[in-house]
Scaffold this motif. Structure first.
Motif, PDB file in Angstrom:
ATOM      1  N   GLY A  10      32.588  43.991  57.558  1.00  0.00           N
ATOM      2  CA  GLY A  10      31.787  44.045  58.770  1.00  0.00           C
ATOM      3  C   GLY A  10      30.584  43.146  58.680  1.00  0.00           C
ATOM      4  N   LEU A  11      29.673  43.356  59.624  1.00  0.00           N
ATOM      5  CA  LEU A  11      28.435  42.584  59.689  1.00  0.00           C
ATOM      6  C   LEU A  11      27.286  43.461  59.210  1.00  0.00           C
ATOM      7  N   VAL A  12      26.480  42.922  58.302  1.00  0.00           N
ATOM      8  CA  VAL A  12      25.364  43.679  57.745  1.00  0.00           C
ATOM      9  C   VAL A  12      24.194  42.725  57.521  1.00  0.00           C
ATOM     10  N   ASP A  92      26.937  36.084  50.125  1.00  0.00           N
ATOM     11  CA  ASP A  92      28.087  36.968  49.936  1.00  0.00           C
ATOM     12  C   ASP A  92      29.054  36.911  51.120  1.00  0.00           C
ATOM     13  N   THR A  93      28.672  36.215  52.182  1.00  0.00           N
ATOM     14  CA  THR A  93      29.528  36.099  53.348  1.00  0.00           C
ATOM     15  C   THR A  93      30.832  35.400  52.988  1.00  0.00           C
ATOM     16  N   ALA A  94      31.941  36.061  53.276  1.00  0.00           N
ATOM     17  CA  ALA A  94      33.259  35.532  52.915  1.00  0.00           C
ATOM     18  C   ALA A  94      34.326  36.488  53.425  1.00  0.00           C
ATOM     19  N   THR A 115      39.519  41.037  54.404  1.00  0.00           N
ATOM     20  CA  THR A 115      38.591  41.660  55.339  1.00  0.00           C
ATOM     21  C   THR A 115      37.298  40.838  55.335  1.00  0.00           C
ATOM     22  N   GLN A 116      36.779  40.591  56.523  1.00  0.00           N
ATOM     23  CA  GLN A 116      35.619  39.717  56.672  1.00  0.00           C
ATOM     24  C   GLN A 116      34.321  40.471  56.384  1.00  0.00           C
ATOM     25  N   VAL A 117      33.495  39.883  55.549  1.00  0.00           N
ATOM     26  CA  VAL A 117      32.146  40.394  55.305  1.00  0.00           C
ATOM     27  C   VAL A 117      31.164  39.299  55.723  1.00  0.00           C
ATOM     28  N   THR A 118      30.252  39.653  56.621  1.00  0.00           N
ATOM     29  CA  THR A 118      29.246  38.712  57.087  1.00  0.00           C
ATOM     30  C   THR A 118      27.868  39.306  56.857  1.00  0.00           C
ATOM     31  N   VAL A 119      27.029  38.580  56.138  1.00  0.00           N
ATOM     32  CA  VAL A 119      25.681  39.032  55.840  1.00  0.00           C
ATOM     33  C   VAL A 119      24.701  38.108  56.557  1.00  0.00           C
TER      34      VAL A 119
END
Length: 121
Positions: A10-12, A92-94, A115-119
């Motif tokens: 998710g987006l954090v 860490d976005t990847a 799974t998408q991680v967006t920081v």
């Protein structure tokens, strides 16, 4: 057939936390074992890199870039591996991928879909 499914991305905001899950399942009635499970990540324009590994004996290995911030663990009863990510940074976005080393009749390496991680900063 073995399936590996990631969830929890998710987006954090920077400094925040996320927990990723990697579930491993197989066709009912077939016996298999889950050996080492690893999390990888791939940022746009970069090569896929190893983030963390947990062995069947619960030993863990981490990339230097995530040591002290990420924790990998496994719940053998649920055939699930977790990646707890704290103090997240924009770097860490990847897309995060899970890879399971499976033993038994379906022995081999199996990847999830990511799974998408967006920081955000």
């Amino acid at each position: 057939q073995v399936q590996v499914v990631e969830s929890g991305g998710g987006l954090v905001q920077a400094g925040g936390s996320l927990r990723l899950s990697c579930g491993v399942s197989g066709t009912s009635g077939r016996i298999f074992s889950i050996n080492a499970v690893s999390w990888y990540r791939q940022a746009p324009g970069k090569q896929r890199e190893l983030v963390a590994t947990v062995t069947s004996g619960a030993a863990t290995i981490y990339a230097d870039s995530v040591k002290g911030r990420f924790t990998i663990s496994r719940d053998n009863a649920k055939n699930t591996v977790y990646l707890q990510m704290n103090s997240l940074k924009p770097d860490d976005t990847a897309v995060y991928y899970c890879r399971a080393n499976i033993g038994g009749a379906w022995g081999g390496l199996y990847w999830g879909q990511g799974t998408q991680v967006t920081v955000s900063s």
